[in-house]
Design a protein around this motif. Sequence first.
Motif, PDB file in Angstrom:
ATOM      1  N   ASP A   1       0.731  -1.147   0.026  1.00  0.00           N
ATOM      2  CA  ASP A   1       0.029  -0.047  -0.079  1.00  0.00           C
ATOM      3  C   ASP A   1       0.707   1.145   0.080  1.00  0.00           C
ATOM      4  N   GLU A   2       1.986   1.257   0.765  1.00  0.00           N
ATOM      5  CA  GLU A   2       2.972   2.425   0.690  1.00  0.00           C
ATOM      6  C   GLU A   2       3.412   2.386  -0.749  1.00  0.00           C
ATOM      7  N   ILE A   3       3.954   1.476  -1.271  1.00  0.00           N
ATOM      8  CA  ILE A   3       4.505   1.549  -2.555  1.00  0.00           C
ATOM      9  C   ILE A   3       3.599   2.271  -3.486  1.00  0.00           C
ATOM     10  N   PHE A   4       2.162   1.710  -3.538  1.00  0.00           N
ATOM     11  CA  PHE A   4       1.361   2.337  -4.396  1.00  0.00           C
ATOM     12  C   PHE A   4       1.055   3.872  -3.946  1.00  0.00           C
ATOM     13  N   GLN A   5       1.174   4.111  -2.738  1.00  0.00           N
ATOM     14  CA  GLN A   5       0.913   5.635  -2.593  1.00  0.00           C
ATOM     15  C   GLN A   5       2.059   6.308  -2.981  1.00  0.00           C
ATOM     16  N   VAL A   6       3.363   6.127  -3.062  1.00  0.00           N
ATOM     17  CA  VAL A   6       4.504   6.817  -3.619  1.00  0.00           C
ATOM     18  C   VAL A   6       4.578   6.669  -5.091  1.00  0.00           C
ATOM     19  N   LEU A   7       4.271   5.827  -5.771  1.00  0.00           N
ATOM     20  CA  LEU A   7       4.184   5.482  -7.125  1.00  0.00           C
ATOM     21  C   LEU A   7       3.350   6.171  -7.878  1.00  0.00           C
ATOM     22  N   VAL A   8       2.166   6.033  -7.144  1.00  0.00           N
ATOM     23  CA  VAL A   8       0.786   6.658  -8.006  1.00  0.00           C
ATOM     24  C   VAL A   8       0.190   7.595  -7.343  1.00  0.00           C
ATOM     25  N   VAL A   9      -0.321   7.621  -6.159  1.00  0.00           N
ATOM     26  CA  VAL A   9      -1.315   8.527  -5.521  1.00  0.00           C
ATOM     27  C   VAL A   9      -0.538   9.865  -5.367  1.00  0.00           C
ATOM     28  N   ASP A  10       0.684   9.699  -4.805  1.00  0.00           N
ATOM     29  CA  ASP A  10       1.267  11.050  -4.483  1.00  0.00           C
ATOM     30  C   ASP A  10       1.671  11.766  -5.952  1.00  0.00           C
ATOM     31  N   PRO A  11       2.202  11.101  -6.726  1.00  0.00           N
ATOM     32  CA  PRO A  11       2.387  11.867  -7.854  1.00  0.00           C
ATOM     33  C   PRO A  11       1.205  12.532  -8.642  1.00  0.00           C
ATOM     34  N   MET A  12      -0.022  11.723  -8.694  1.00  0.00           N
ATOM     35  CA  MET A  12      -0.988  12.171  -9.369  1.00  0.00           C
ATOM     36  C   MET A  12      -1.647  13.389  -8.600  1.00  0.00           C
ATOM     37  N   MET A  13      -1.744  13.299  -7.154  1.00  0.00           N
ATOM     38  CA  MET A  13      -2.181  14.630  -6.492  1.00  0.00           C
ATOM     39  C   MET A  13      -0.950  15.791  -6.770  1.00  0.00           C
ATOM     40  N   GLY A  14       0.168  15.488  -6.752  1.00  0.00           N
ATOM     41  CA  GLY A  14       1.368  16.348  -7.135  1.00  0.00           C
ATOM     42  C   GLY A  14       0.928  17.109  -8.453  1.00  0.00           C
ATOM     43  N   ALA A  15       0.643  16.314  -9.277  1.00  0.00           N
ATOM     44  CA  ALA A  15       0.511  16.889 -10.940  1.00  0.00           C
ATOM     45  C   ALA A  15      -0.396  18.025 -10.811  1.00  0.00           C
ATOM     46  N   ILE A  16      -1.224  18.161  -9.942  1.00  0.00           N
ATOM     47  CA  ILE A  16      -2.327  19.132  -9.845  1.00  0.00           C
ATOM     48  C   ILE A  16      -2.042  20.121  -8.929  1.00  0.00           C
ATOM     49  N   GLU A  17      -0.989  20.185  -8.130  1.00  0.00           N
ATOM     50  CA  GLU A  17      -0.513  21.178  -7.299  1.00  0.00           C
ATOM     51  C   GLU A  17      -0.399  22.406  -8.221  1.00  0.00           C
ATOM     52  N   VAL A  18      -0.766  23.586  -7.562  1.00  0.00           N
ATOM     53  CA  VAL A  18      -0.622  25.022  -8.297  1.00  0.00           C
ATOM     54  C   VAL A  18       0.492  25.745  -7.655  1.00  0.00           C
ATOM     55  N   ASP A  19       1.377  26.192  -8.597  1.00  0.00           N
ATOM     56  CA  ASP A  19       2.555  27.244  -8.048  1.00  0.00           C
ATOM     57  C   ASP A  19       2.131  28.360  -8.712  1.00  0.00           C
ATOM     58  N   TRP A  20       1.881  29.575  -7.792  1.00  0.00           N
ATOM     59  CA  TRP A  20       1.593  30.660  -8.523  1.00  0.00           C
ATOM     60  C   TRP A  20       2.613  31.261  -9.305  1.00  0.00           C
ATOM     61  N   ARG A  21       3.736  30.726  -9.333  1.00  0.00           N
ATOM     62  CA  ARG A  21       4.691  31.325 -10.194  1.00  0.00           C
ATOM     63  C   ARG A  21       4.608  30.798 -11.608  1.00  0.00           C
ATOM     64  N   ASP A  22       4.023  29.820 -11.810  1.00  0.00           N
ATOM     65  CA  ASP A  22       3.654  29.458 -12.971  1.00  0.00           C
ATOM     66  C   ASP A  22       2.832  30.499 -13.950  1.00  0.00           C
ATOM     67  N   PHE A  23       2.195  31.306 -13.077  1.00  0.00           N
ATOM     68  CA  PHE A  23       1.298  32.373 -13.887  1.00  0.00           C
ATOM     69  C   PHE A  23       2.191  33.626 -13.909  1.00  0.00           C
TER      70      PHE A  23
END
Length: 502
Positions: free
Chosen positions: A217-239
């Motif tokens: 479950d931890e491996i799945f969290q690190v390889l799949v869940v965390d990157p999917m959530m990280g991919a939609i993280e917004v950094d205001w500097r992008d704009f």
Amino acid sequence: MEGVIFAIGGGTLFALAVAVYFWYLKSYATSHQSKHLPPVPAVPGVPVLGNLLQLKEKKPYMTFTKWADMYGPIYSIKTGATSMVVVSSNEIAKEALVTRFSSISTRKLSKALEVLTSDKTMVAMSDYDDYHRTVKRNILTGILGPNAQKKHRVHRDIMIENISNQLHAFVKNSTEEEVNFRKIFQSELFGLAMRQTLGKDVESLYVEDLGITMKRDEIFQVLVVDPMMGAIEVDWRDFFPYLKWVPNRKFENTIQQMYVRREAVMKALIKQHKNRIASGENLNSYIDYLLSEAQTLTDNQLLMSLWEPIIESSDTTMVTTEWAMYELAKNPKIQDRLYKDIQSACGSDKITEEKLSQIPFISAIFHETLRRHSPVPIIPLRYVHEDTELGGYHVPAGTQLTVNIYGCNMEKNVWENPEKWNPERFMRENETNDFQKTMAFGGGKRVCAGSLQAMLNSCIGIGRMVQEFEWKLREKAEEDINTLGLTTQKLHPLRAIIKPRK
């Protein structure tokens, strides 16, 4: 005194940002005033921020779709210091992705995606260049293409049998309880991804770089869940590219931690596989293909090439299949029709991939779910690197382009009652179901490499689950269409009462 200096510094910084913003607007208007540019929606943007506040209030793909209804299928908005053209039309989307591809083939990634993709070192996010073509050829030949899918058929058969066995065991022990569909299906998809990519599923792993042993479950969290959530993280500097020098420590630390943990786990998995090879163990996997046929890849490119099919096989197919099973549980008449079609084609035999072509209603359910619940509602930004034309409008070089897939699939002049989930719309005579019908897999030279596997996994999963069980929601259960964050994944896992068929 320090507080005063900080206040003056902050005020100066804001004034500078405002000045740069208005200079940008003036120069943009002057240089393009004679061009027929996409319309600008009459929505109350604000200086410096543009329309960022409106996009923050609601899900961007729904806001874009609402504006498309009001201002047309293509328009331009301001997102901070950048200009973005939004397309919410299937026809114009195909023009952008296929006809005008040579002018719009470059990816524009957020800071989070730059880090997580190791600066575009994966097929889905790389620019269209020699590296992209090489890695896409590898992934099609080694794991996702038609011949590779035949080779990996045994892994898919294991997955579907595991799902069936777990559902039957659940019913035997819990007759009146609701099964958590996501928990079972997502876990088995991850197992499939691991077997295809690395030859074996994993229950635990010692991660040397982190000095810890991780459970599955931890491996799945690190390889799949965390990157999917990280991919939609917004950094205001992008704009605000001109302010990229300003630190954003919390964001940077969060994304960097995801990167480091993923790298550590993938390195441990690769090392484990190499140890198996050294011991003489022979496995049917993508890593074997890459180690023997793609020796020009660097260690980082090898790692990313192996991680990509793991994360992509474990997520979008789950989203689509979960929505399909939710809609079938909510619509018993449609579920009964599918069951009868399966019985007619298979009799008492279990449905197999070879039978799918004889049951077009499964394909219709798959495509309608892709349309109504697009697993990727907005494709990653593209960068217009030379002046081009879209939908009859001039789009200047330097513009960011986003295709709102959700909006394309909600076009009222294309889809009758688009809000309604209705597989019948894909059962019309003399009309074939192609992958670009809903644009869910993109189009043109960058069409998704995993479209065939996604269809096979989802369709055979839907077929077996309906063939073996009757699915229903609890009586008076409220409609559950809320989604998670910026994605279209169901906010709450599907929970249904299942009853074995006779």
